[in-house]
Scaffold this motif. Structure first.
Motif, PDB file in Angstrom:
ATOM      1  N   GLY A 627       0.800  -1.220   0.000  1.00 20.17           N
ATOM      2  CA  GLY A 627       0.000   0.000   0.000  1.00 20.17           C
ATOM      3  C   GLY A 627       0.826   1.259   0.000  1.00 20.17           C
ATOM      4  N   GLN A 628       2.145   1.100  -0.117  1.00 23.88           N
ATOM      5  CA  GLN A 628       3.055   2.236  -0.059  1.00 23.88           C
ATOM      6  C   GLN A 628       3.520   2.625  -1.462  1.00 23.88           C
ATOM      7  N   LEU A 629       3.947   3.860  -1.595  1.00 22.00           N
ATOM      8  CA  LEU A 629       4.613   4.262  -2.816  1.00 22.00           C
ATOM      9  C   LEU A 629       5.970   3.574  -2.901  1.00 22.00           C
ATOM     10  N   ALA A 630       6.465   3.391  -4.119  1.00 26.39           N
ATOM     11  CA  ALA A 630       7.735   2.687  -4.301  1.00 26.39           C
ATOM     12  C   ALA A 630       8.889   3.414  -3.640  1.00 26.39           C
ATOM     13  N   SER A 631       8.769   4.719  -3.492  1.00 26.13           N
ATOM     14  CA  SER A 631       9.791   5.523  -2.829  1.00 26.13           C
ATOM     15  C   SER A 631       9.103   6.684  -2.136  1.00 26.13           C
ATOM     16  N   SER A 632       9.613   7.060  -0.980  1.00 28.25           N
ATOM     17  CA  SER A 632       9.015   8.190  -0.247  1.00 28.25           C
ATOM     18  C   SER A 632       9.129   9.487  -1.038  1.00 28.25           C
ATOM     19  N   SER A 633      10.105   9.568  -1.943  1.00 32.39           N
ATOM     20  CA  SER A 633      10.280  10.784  -2.745  1.00 32.39           C
ATOM     21  C   SER A 633       9.149  10.977  -3.743  1.00 32.39           C
ATOM     22  N   LEU A 634       8.353   9.925  -3.992  1.00 39.05           N
ATOM     23  CA  LEU A 634       7.238  10.029  -4.930  1.00 39.05           C
ATOM     24  C   LEU A 634       6.023  10.710  -4.318  1.00 39.05           C
ATOM     25  N   ALA A 635       6.018  10.917  -3.013  1.00 36.93           N
ATOM     26  CA  ALA A 635       4.836  11.451  -2.328  1.00 36.93           C
ATOM     27  C   ALA A 635       4.576  12.911  -2.666  1.00 36.93           C
ATOM     28  N   TYR A 636       5.599  13.657  -3.020  1.00 34.99           N
ATOM     29  CA  TYR A 636       5.412  15.069  -3.357  1.00 34.99           C
ATOM     30  C   TYR A 636       6.571  15.551  -4.222  1.00 34.99           C
ATOM     31  N   SER A 637       6.320  16.645  -4.922  1.00 38.17           N
ATOM     32  CA  SER A 637       7.324  17.263  -5.786  1.00 38.17           C
ATOM     33  C   SER A 637       7.716  18.611  -5.188  1.00 38.17           C
ATOM     34  N   PRO A 638       8.954  18.742  -4.684  1.00 33.35           N
ATOM     35  CA  PRO A 638       9.380  20.012  -4.090  1.00 33.35           C
ATOM     36  C   PRO A 638       9.720  21.056  -5.155  1.00 33.35           C
ATOM     37  N   ILE A 639       9.522  22.312  -4.802  1.00 36.97           N
ATOM     38  CA  ILE A 639       9.822  23.426  -5.702  1.00 36.97           C
ATOM     39  C   ILE A 639      10.549  24.518  -4.919  1.00 36.97           C
ATOM     40  N   LYS A 640      11.658  24.973  -5.471  1.00 38.69           N
ATOM     41  CA  LYS A 640      12.374  26.125  -4.932  1.00 38.69           C
ATOM     42  C   LYS A 640      12.202  27.277  -5.913  1.00 38.69           C
ATOM     43  N   GLN A 641      11.980  28.468  -5.375  1.00 41.04           N
ATOM     44  CA  GLN A 641      11.733  29.629  -6.225  1.00 41.04           C
ATOM     45  C   GLN A 641      12.404  30.870  -5.653  1.00 41.04           C
ATOM     46  N   ALA A 642      12.856  31.722  -6.556  1.00 37.81           N
ATOM     47  CA  ALA A 642      13.377  33.028  -6.180  1.00 37.81           C
ATOM     48  C   ALA A 642      12.809  34.054  -7.150  1.00 37.81           C
ATOM     49  N   GLU A 643      12.550  35.242  -6.659  1.00 32.73           N
ATOM     50  CA  GLU A 643      12.053  36.304  -7.528  1.00 32.73           C
ATOM     51  C   GLU A 643      12.533  37.657  -7.024  1.00 32.73           C
TER      52      GLU A 643
END
Length: 837
Positions: A627-643
């Motif tokens: 019942g788990q994702l194949a990797s914990s990194s698949l749970a979300y997509s991180p985004i870094k931003q600067a403006e």
């Protein structure tokens, strides 16, 4: 309701959003501009959405915009995606209706459809928790009408900390709430196409403490592209009532939406030339600007439902959207704190129907290709049903047939409960002011959706006269059954016939602090998202010996035909259990300095994320045993931003310029095409980066005005885990430059102008071979106010009838000279008359 959500939250110290213009041009009484003015504060005024205390935009470190209801009327489209695409920094791809659109912001990737990194809200709360659900994009459950007051947008930055799953930005559609007494009734009709529509809105004060607003629309007709039947039918009604009291208010609101529109998907066009300079044109007898693959002759399709029982799908329902929602909004003061609460429960369901050619074959050869030498071709439906196709080479003037894919989704339940309860306080600290916030957000999103596919044989005729075709071998054996080759994806053994029955819960505490001292303002915000996913998924794609294909006697003749022997079914006794949790931290820090009365500069750095939804719930990204994702990194997509940006405003001139950079990881599945145009599904595990500049400006001088928004981006695939050969390439569908412009001349009696939209070329696929041509659309409008309280409006969309391509489904120019394409509508003229009372 599946859960009761009682939360404590606080309004953010985000900067206020301001209007496009510094000062609106004088509007005639009862004109659309005057009607909108009550709901649109000026650029120098404080804006209340998503802020603790309103401040001038020049004192804040954020990029934001609004579109007024009067400008929406002049844009000339009711499509949510096309309206959102008029905001600088935002790119929208659509065929002109609200189903399965693609929306992104500031160069973030468009790996698939939907709005993955951009949250779309209605009245301050998300329409759906996730904007990229398969076959259920957010715009499908949202409509514009006269009850809409304005559209507000925050791009990048602190959007990641003041809404969940919104690291790229938030677009908020705000309803009117009865601040002014009166109403509007508008009747519209297509001039060169069949679609009638009626809109209304009425509101006002009941007494000193009570006010209300009610509005909605209804439309029906064939629409701007021929289908041969009433492809558009339905509407919505919205109502709210507000009770004000000292220090606050409480508002109740309801919405009922029941509407269907066709999905104008991929259709064939001719292609030649080179990958760098393709030559594209309409097929003889089938112009995608005015025709669709939908037809009066093709009505029903048989399949097995989620209980493996037969059902009849009405393909003419198109995208059928049903919403029943109820909400409560409140604000009050307690011991110096301003507390606000937004709650909504939405009962959401519907269906999605889509058709596209999987393989194009000359009709003269398709019989032999599918049925062997001597096979015959005949009509499966329509007025010539059962008759032989006597001249297949000249069929419909283009001689084309297609092995076609019909996609259907039963959106059984997308029910959504959400609450955001906020509190804020402004403190005197030294010679400055400190604004503090703290809060909690919670939501529960159901995804109960069944996918069904069928493979058919179709032709392409104009005027909604396309048909399915039958093939019979020389010995009389039917290869098709009423035009159906397989009651599944041909040759795939039932793959992608799936059932999702999953619930996603989000709990997110957040807070911020902002200190303003003289010309300087410094602030920061934090948010932590806790996510919990439970439920089950079904399908042979889960592996483990699950069987997804079998036989079913759909016509009840006691025999199993070749198509019936290829029927998708669900392994109901072998579900894949879903049960995992995740968590991630988002933050944003920024500073703004007021250089002068007319000028300020700001900088901001942020980190946010977007949680995965249904797209990772099948192997290889999901383990159905654990019942788990194949990797914990698949749970979300991180985004870094600067403006970093500057804002200038003086007199009738406003200019905002922002430079931005973003980096993200995306785990996804991309439906694309190889060099021969064959459909392929590709797993995506990539990092991307994008940088660019966006400009938002307006100039007004007397009756003349010019609004301009332009965005330059440079996007790159930094690292592709599965396809390292694409490292350093430009992501598909990412143009370097796009813009909108609205020149206008306005007096008390008339408004004349145009909405101009331009996009440069982009690559069709991530291999950076075939280029999609850019386009410029000119959409003029004229408003005439001959009498008090009467306005006549004429909109022309795509004045020069440009063949504009949103998507080409091939990695290179195919040898066959035919490519699947998603196009925009051709020239459509709409006339309206509006009465104010």
């Amino acid at each position: 309701m599946k859960t009761t959500l009682i939360l404590l939250a606080a309004t953010t110290a985000l900067a206020p959003i301001t209007a496009w213009a510094d000062a609106p041009a004088p509007a005639a009484p009862d004109s659309p501009s005057a009607e909108a003015a009550a709901d649109q504060p000026s650029a120098k005024g404080a804006f209340t959405t998503g802020v603790a205390k309103g401040r001038d935009l020049l004192d804040t470190a954020i990029s934001a915009s609004t579109i007024s209801s009067s400008d929406l009327a002049k844009i000339g489209t009711t499509s949510i995606a096309e309206a959102v695409g008029n905001i600088p920094g935002i790119r929208a791809e659509t065929g002109g209706t609200d189903g399965r659109t693609s929306i992104t912001i500031r160069g973030l990737p468009l790996d698939a459809d939907g709005s993955k990194f951009l949250q779309i809200e209605e009245d301050g709360l998300p329409v759906l928790e996730f904007g990229d659900l398969y076959f259920a994009g957010t715009p499908q459950f949202l409509r514009t009408d006269l009850s809409l007051g304005q559209v507000q947008a925050i791009r990048g930055g602190s959007a990641s900390t003041f809404a969940s799953n919104s690291p790229g930005g938030v677009v908020n559609f705000l309803s009117r709430t009865g601040e002014d007494n009166g109403g509007v009734l508008q009747v519209s009709s297509g001039v060169n196409y069949d679609l009638g529509r009626i809109d209304f809105d009425y509101g006002g004060k009941i007494d000193d403490h009570w006010r209300f607003n009610i509005g909605g629309f209804y439309h029906e007709g064939e629409g701007p592209r021929a289908s041969g039947y009433q492809a558009f039918k339905g509407g919505q009604i919205k109502f709210n009532v507000t009770r004000t009291f000292d220090g606050g208010y409480i508002r109740l609101y309801v919405k009922v939406l029941d509407d269907r529109e066709p999905y104008y998907g991929l259709v064939p066009v001719q292609i030649g030339g080179s990958n760098d300079a393709p030559q594209l044109s309409a097929l003889p007898g089938f112009d995608p600007r005015t025709n669709s693959a939908w037809s009066k002759n093709i009505v029903n399709l048989q399949s097995l439902n989620q209980n493996n029982l037969p059902e009849t799908i009405n393909l003419q329902h198109g995208d059928h959207s049903k919403v029943r929602s109820f909400g409560i909004e409140a604000q009050f003061d307690v011991a110096g704190w301003t507390v606000t609460d937004h709650f909504r429960y939405s009962d959401i369901s519907g269906e999605h129907n889509e058709t596209s050619g999987a393989e194009f074959v000359p009709a003269a050869y398709v019989g032999a290709a599918l049925g062997g030498p001597g096979a015959t071709l005949s009509y499966a439906d329509g007025p010539l049903s059962g008759q032989a196709v006597t001249n297949p080479a000249g069929l419909n003037g283009n001689g084309l047939a297609a092995v076609n894919t019909y996609s259907h989704a039963d959106l059984n339940s997308l029910n959504y409960t959400v609450n955001d309860l906020r509190a804020s306080r402004v403190w005197t600290a030294g010679s400055g002011k400190l604004t503090t916030t703290a809060g909690l957000y919670a939501s529960s999103q159901d995804i109960n959706v069944l996918w069904t596919f069928a493979t058919t044989l179709n032709d392409f005729a104009s005027g909604g006269n396309s048909t399915m075709l039958n093939v019979t071998t020389a010995s009389g054996l039917p290869v098709t059954q009423q035009g159906v080759l397989a009651y599944e994806l041909l040759g795939n053994g039932g793959l992608y016939h799936r059932l999702y029955d999953v619930n996603f819960r989000v709990l997110a505490p957040y807070g911020s602090a902002n200190y303003q001292w003289g010309k300087l303002a410094i602030g920061g915000s934090l948010r932590y998202d806790f996510g919990k996913v439970t439920g089950a998924v079904y399908g042979s794609d889960l592996g483990g010996g699950r069987v997804g294909s079998g036989s079913y006697d759909f016509n009840g003749d006691g025999l199993i035909s070749l198509p019936e022997s290829q029927t998708a079914l669900l392994p109901l006794s072998q579900p894949g259990s879903v049960g995992y949790s995740y968590g991630y931290l988002s933050y944003s820090v920024g500073a703004n300095y007021r250089l002068a009365e007319d000028l300020s500069a700001f900088a901001r750095y942020s980190k946010g994320a977007r949680a995965s939804a249904d797209r990772n719930l099948f192997p290889p990204t999901f383990n159905p045993t654990t019942g788990q994702l194949a990797s914990s990194s698949l749970a979300y997509s991180p985004i870094k931003q600067a403006e970093i940006g500057t804002k200038f405003r003086t007199g009738g001139v406003t200019v905002y310029v922002t430079g931005f950079w973003a980096s993200t990881t995306d785990n996804n599945y991309q439906v694309g095409n190889d060099d021969n145009g064959a459909t392929i599904v590709t797993a995506i595990d990539r990092t991307y980066s994008a940088k660019g500049v966006e400009v938002e400006s307006e100039a007004r001088k007397g009756p003349f005005s010019l609004r301009l928004g332009a965005t330059y981006t440079k996007s790159k695939i930094d690292n592709d885990l599965y396809n390292p050969g694409e490292n350093g390439l430009t992501p598909r569908h990412e143009p370097n430059f796009f813009f909108t412009a609205m020149p206008q001349f306005e007096t008390r009696l008339v408004s004349i102008g145009a909405n101009v939209v331009g996009v440069t070329s982009s690559f069709a696929e991530d291999t950076d071979l075939l280029k999609q041509p850019g386009y410029v659309l000119v959409n003029p409008f004229i408003e005439v106010r001959p009498l008090a309280r009467v306005t006549a409006l004429l909109n022309v969309y795509n004045l020069f009838n440009k063949l504009a391509f949103v998507e080409l489904d091939s990695a290179a120019v195919p040898a066959g000279g035919i490519v699947n394409a998603l196009t925009l509508n051709g020239r459509t003229i709409t006339g309206s008359i509006r009465f104010s009372f």
